[in-house]
Design a protein around this motif. Structure first.
Motif, mmCIF file in Angstrom:
data_model
loop_
_atom_site.group_PDB
_atom_site.id
_atom_site.type_symbol
_atom_site.label_atom_id
_atom_site.label_comp_id
_atom_site.label_asym_id
_atom_site.label_seq_id
_atom_site.Cartn_x
_atom_site.Cartn_y
_atom_site.Cartn_z
ATOM 1 N N ILE A 1 -31.982 -37.822 10.107
ATOM 2 C CA ILE A 1 -30.990 -38.317 9.141
ATOM 3 C C ILE A 1 -30.715 -37.260 8.084
ATOM 4 O O ILE A 1 -29.562 -36.983 7.744
ATOM 5 N N ASP A 2 -31.775 -36.658 7.589
ATOM 6 C CA ASP A 2 -31.593 -35.622 6.561
ATOM 7 C C ASP A 2 -30.798 -34.448 7.114
ATOM 8 O O ASP A 2 -29.926 -33.901 6.436
ATOM 9 N N LEU A 3 -31.104 -34.084 8.342
ATOM 10 C CA LEU A 3 -30.378 -32.980 8.980
ATOM 11 C C LEU A 3 -28.894 -33.306 9.040
ATOM 12 O O LEU A 3 -28.036 -32.473 8.742
ATOM 13 N N HIS A 4 -28.610 -34.546 9.404
ATOM 14 C CA HIS A 4 -27.220 -34.965 9.517
ATOM 15 C C HIS A 4 -26.512 -34.884 8.169
ATOM 16 O O HIS A 4 -25.402 -34.364 8.061
ATOM 17 N N ASP A 5 -27.178 -35.380 7.137
ATOM 18 C CA ASP A 5 -26.561 -35.340 5.811
ATOM 19 C C ASP A 5 -26.270 -33.905 5.395
ATOM 20 O O ASP A 5 -25.193 -33.599 4.891
ATOM 21 N N LYS A 6 -27.275 -33.050 5.646
ATOM 22 C CA LYS A 6 -27.108 -31.647 5.216
ATOM 23 C C LYS A 6 -25.903 -31.001 5.891
ATOM 24 O O LYS A 6 -25.070 -30.379 5.236
ATOM 25 N N TYR A 7 -25.822 -31.166 7.198
ATOM 26 C CA TYR A 7 -24.761 -30.447 7.890
ATOM 27 C C TYR A 7 -23.425 -31.122 7.764
ATOM 28 O O TYR A 7 -22.387 -30.456 7.826
ATOM 29 N N MET A 8 -23.406 -32.424 7.544
ATOM 30 C CA MET A 8 -22.140 -33.094 7.287
ATOM 31 C C MET A 8 -21.574 -32.599 5.967
ATOM 32 O O MET A 8 -20.360 -32.437 5.812
#
Lengths: 738, 228
Positions: free
Chosen positions: A342-349
């Motif tokens: 989830i954190d990865l997704h937030d970062k790259y979004m």
């Protein structure tokens, strides 16, 4: 030359003499030599000579010769005066000469055209020959421009190079000179393009090609990009200062190709400073610059999007690997992993929305990257299962610990829904989720709000069919509360059946919404039987034509066990309670006796007895006192048992039904594929195989990614069942059999 | 059961009326003599109580024709007769077949066999014959598939002489695989197409993304693995 009413025709010889004199005076004036300007009479006089010579009666009408004379004058001037002056000079001095003589020539042509103007009015118009101005310009072009443009161009390009290397040059001069090129095209840009621009672009090309090679070796990616951006800026300024505006797009494309396109791979993949590194280190400025630079190039963003996707995929894959390595004895820490994803997704979004301006190409790259690693298995668990377990733990914790504020839960739920979008086996998730939801609803506290919230969000994203069963389950729990109140009313009023001192709660589940559970023919203790009977009676009054199926495996029971030391309240499952109650009437029972009395299956009984006699709390004494239950064991109530707690919860470990879930989902998929195939064929009637397969995959893609082999098998099955047939003419096509 | 009841029904009609019904259109005298000889031949092999040629009778016929009774030519004969039940020829079927072959004696019948074979193997007829061979083996009512062992035998008989290699490999594959216990008509027809369209053993034209039956996809995969 005084104007007199001279009836004598002017001979060509005389006329030309007068004209020559005027020209001499004119040239002295325009070359800046000391010469008094033309008086108005002189000006008019010159015009009149030409006029008279033209209107004279033949054989003295001299329009033709005058026209020739005009051309000859200019030609002589060009060849004998202008050209030699230019040829004497070099480099920048030559440019100045060219510029100067160009201006002089323009004035010369203008003045001379005024003198010879009468020709323009009649002779030229009548004969369709080039006008005086055109003759003048053509003359210059043929006799001066053609001879000098090559050298001029060399000098110009050399100066531009100087400026590129940082030196100051005379921009106004270049502007004039280049304007000359344009004007000498006489209506089109050919001269400018062929005699200057082409060479300029070639030179630019090699210049930036060299720069690119050296910069790419020495500079880091951000440094390089800054230089590239600067170069583009400078070149655009160059256009505004002295190049023709037509050159701009070609120039920009040239620079972009050399600095950005040809080196794209090297630049983006630079170790420690390329796209990957910038993404990792939050270098938003540099990434924004990268976007700006490549966005301006047609299809330029593609390599950047690819680099982005590769990086995100690598990051995701390493998370998966970490989790795989950390999974000890096959148990994966999905809470940690899912949070990290989830954190990865937030970062790259964030990168996509900020640095990459929400461009669809990057949204797509992000999606593709996540779809790759989100569908990997970790230590045997599919991502669908892990996500379902994550939700389960999230909600269990939230229900027990009210300190978690709702907004974090809500945002986590949002993230879960986003992640689910990337998982292809959505139906598998739904099934795992449903199983765990059932346990949450039936055993322990749950927050109605949270449960409803996620279902609403899932419904919004994936449609009502996805969540209908789960919603039904949650609704059942709500209705259950009302039902229970009704039941208790009934007990109070009926005066029958409230079994002595036993509180009894029933939850009625709608079959179909809930996962299927095995029933068992458990022989309940008498007290419980009475409860069942009284509820049955109540329910039959309330409803018609409904059959109740009792699932004892899901029930739980609070018993008070009177141990010697002190009584302790035990919270156990119904099965466990039944076993314990058996000891109310007998001190000692063998395994066989228990089986006979209770009518449980062997597996169930072993599990129950294990939890009561071999686990943490030994409420029963087992003989022999080994760690496992065998069919020859016998059991006794352990009256000596005690514990500091007054209430003990003894959970029955749940049976691992991962395999069953996968099997069930597979079965459902087969039905779904069949239904989809029939639906498609029913509407299309005739369809080639490949199209049928791809349409089927498309239809089902919302829920899962069907295996092509499975689809083929289902098609064959449908053929055998006479739903479809193969076209006799074309065996690759199927027909619907009505 | 259906067969024999129909046969007995025919028996109850007078023989002459049925023969004249069949051959009213043709030249009368020659054909009725022919028909008598055909019937006579029939009676030599038929089981008198059922009025059918049963498996025993067929075996005898075969030995008289000097053809092994698992030979494809008997199957072809059955096809010509449009025989419905495996192992049995009804009188009607017998008449149909022998009349079409213009064979009213045993020797004529024997001579007609090579011609029959040529006829069947003609491209236009073979697919029909091939499908017939499958249906002929469906013994139970509502049966739609044939067990692997029978299929292997049938393949050998029907395709063995023309596509030896394919048949050998496919039979081997069918025996060792576990996915399929029976083969249906669609898969059966697929094999014929396979033999005709795909070169063997290269199989370069084979494309599993087309509508080949899955069993053939697996077969091709299995061979490729063997060859690797």
């Amino acid at each position: 030359m005084s104007f007199s009413q001279n009836r004598e025709p002017i001979t060509i010889e005389d006329g030309f003499k007068l004209i020559d004199a005027a020209v001499t005076k004119l040239t002295r004036i325009i070359e800046g030599k000391p010469e008094p300007p033309f008086l108005p009479e002189e000006y008019i006089g010159n015009y009149t000579i030409v006029y008279n010579m033209c209107i004279q009666k033949p054989p003295h009408d001299s329009s033709g010769p005058l026209y020739e004379k005009y051309g000859a004058i200019l030609q002589a001037y060009d060849k004998l005066t202008i050209l030699p002056s230019i040829m004497e000079k070099h480099d920048e001095y030559m440019l100045r000469e060219v510029s100067r003589w160009w201006e002089i020539n323009k004035i010369m042509v203008r003045w001379l055209s005024h003198f010879f103007y009468y020709l323009d009015r009649y002779y030229i118009a009548r004969n369709g020959i080039p006008s005086l101005t055109v003759v003048g310009m053509t003359c210059f072009r043929d006799h001066v421009y053609e001879k000098v443009h090559f050298n001029v161009k060399q000098v110009v390009i050399a100066l531009i190079h100087k400026e590129r290397e940082g030196q100051q040059i005379d921009r106004a001069l270049l502007k004039n000179v280049l304007d000359l090129f344009v004007q000498n095209g006489m209506g089109n840009m050919e001269r400018y393009e062929k005699d200057f621009e082409d060479f300029f672009l070639t030179e630019t090309n090699s210049y930036y090609s060299r720069k690119a090679s050296s910069w790419i070796q020495e500079d880091s990616c951000p440094e390089y990009m800054i230089k590239a951006e600067e170069s583009l800026k400078k070149e655009k300024e160059r256009v505004s200062h002295y190049l023709h505006s037509d050159t701009e797009p070609k120039l920009v494309a040239n620079v972009q190709t050399n600095l950005l396109v040809l080196v794209a791979k090297q630049l983006l993949e630079k170790e420690n400073s390329g796209c990957s590194a910038l993404l990792r280190d939050d270098k938003t400025d540099d990434l924004s610059r990268m976007y700006r630079l490549y966005h301006a190039i047609p299809e330029g963003l593609e390599p950047v999007a690819v680099a982005f996707r590769l990086h995100v995929t690598a990051e995701g894959n390493s998370l998966i690997k970490q989790a795989e390595d950390a999974a000890t004895s096959g148990i994966v820490e999905e809470q940690v992993l899912v949070r990290k994803i989830i954190d990865l997704h937030d970062k790259y979004m964030a990168y996509v929305t900020d640095c990459f301006q929400n461009h669809t190409l990057f949204h797509k790259s992000l999606k593709e990257a996540f779809e790759i690693f989100c569908n990997k298995k970790v230590a045997g668990s599919s991502s669908a299962e892990m996500l379902a377990t994550f939700c389960d733990n999230l909600f269990k914790k939230a229900a027990n610990d009210k300190s978690n504020d709702d907004s974090t839960i809500e945002s986590t739920i949002d993230n879960v829904v986003k992640l689910l979008d990337y998982i292809s086996d959505k139906d598998l998730f739904a099934e795992f989720y449903r199983k765990k939801l059932a346990r949450r609803l039936l055993f322990g506290k749950f927050s109605d709000d949270h449960e409803r919230s996620i279902l609403t969000k899932l419904k919004g994203q994936f449609g009502g069919q996805f969540t209908s069963k789960m919603e039904g389950m949650v609704t059942d729990m709500q209705l259950g509360k009302d039902q229970q109140t009704g039941f208790e009313e009934y007990l109070k009023n009926a005066n029958t059946g409230k079994p002595k001192g036993i509180d009894f709660t029933v939850t009625v589940l709608t079959t179909g919404f809930w996962p299927s559970y095995k029933t068992s023919d458990l022989n309940l203790p008498l007290e419980m039987v009475n409860c069942i009977e009284s509820f049955k009676a109540h329910y039959e009054i309330k409803t018609n034509h409904r059959r109740l199926m009792w699932i004892y495996s899901l029930g739980n029971c609070n018993l008070t066990a009177r141990f010697d030391a002190k009584p302790i309240e035990l919270i156990v499952s119904t099965y466990q309670a039944a076993v314990l109650c058996a000891f109310n009437h007998t001190e000692r029972l063998t395994y066989q006796e228990l089986i006979d009395q209770l009518n449980l299956s062997h597996e169930d009984l072993v599990r129950v007895l294990h939890s009561l006699s071999c686990a943490k709390y030994k409420f029963l004494k087992k003989e022999p006192a080994s760690k496992t239950i065998s069919k020859t064991d016998s059991f006794e109530f352990n009256s000596k048992f005690t514990d500091k707690m007054r209430r003990i919860k003894v959970p029955l470990p749940p049976v691992d039904d991962r395999k069953k879930v996968v099997e069930d989902v597979d079965k459902d998929r087969r039905y779904a594929i069949d239904a989809s195939l029939v639906r498609i064929m029913k509407s299309r009637k005739v369809l080639p195989h490949q199209q049928l397969v791809s349409e089927c995959v498309e239809q089902l893609s919302r829920m899962f990614k069907p295996d092509i082999k499975m689809i083929k098998k289902r098609i064959e099955d449908l053929i055998t069942r006479d739903y479809l047939e193969r076209d006799t003419e074309n065996p690759n096509t199927f027909k619907y059999v009505a | 059961m259906r067969r024999s009841s129909a046969a007995s029904k025919k028996k109850s009609d007078s023989i002459t009326s049925s023969t004249t019904d069949l051959f009213r259109s043709g030249p009368s005298k020659a054909t009725s003599k022919e028909m008598d000889r055909i019937d006579h031949l029939f009676n030599q092999y038929a089981n008198t109580s059922s009025n059918l040629i049963d498996p025993e009778g067929i075996e005898e016929l075969c030995s008289n024709l000097e053809v092994p009774h698992t030979d494809i030519r008997i199957l072809m004969l059955a096809w010509k007769m449009k025989a419905e039940k495996q192992g049995y020829f009804t009188q009607e079927e017998w008449r149909r077949g022998l009349k079409a072959l213009r064979a009213d004696t045993l020797s004529k019948l024997k001579k007609a066999l090579p011609e029959l074979e040529k006829e069947v193997r003609r491209q236009s007829n073979f697919a029909d014959f091939y499908a017939y061979a499958f249906r002929y083996c469906l013994t139970e009512e509502k049966q739609k598939s044939i067990d692997i062992e029978t299929i292997c035998q049938l393949l050998d008989i029907v395709m063995g002489s023309t596509f030896r290699a394919q048949v050998d490999y496919f039979v081997e594959y069918l025996k060792i695989q576990n996915d399929y216990k029976v083969i249906n008509m669609d898969q059966w027809m697929g094999f014929d197409r396979f033999c005709n369209e795909i070169s063997f053993p290269e199989m370069t034209e084979y494309n599993p993304e087309l509508a080949w039956p899955l069993v053939l996809d697996s077969f091709v995969e299995w061979i490729s693995e063997k060859q690797a």
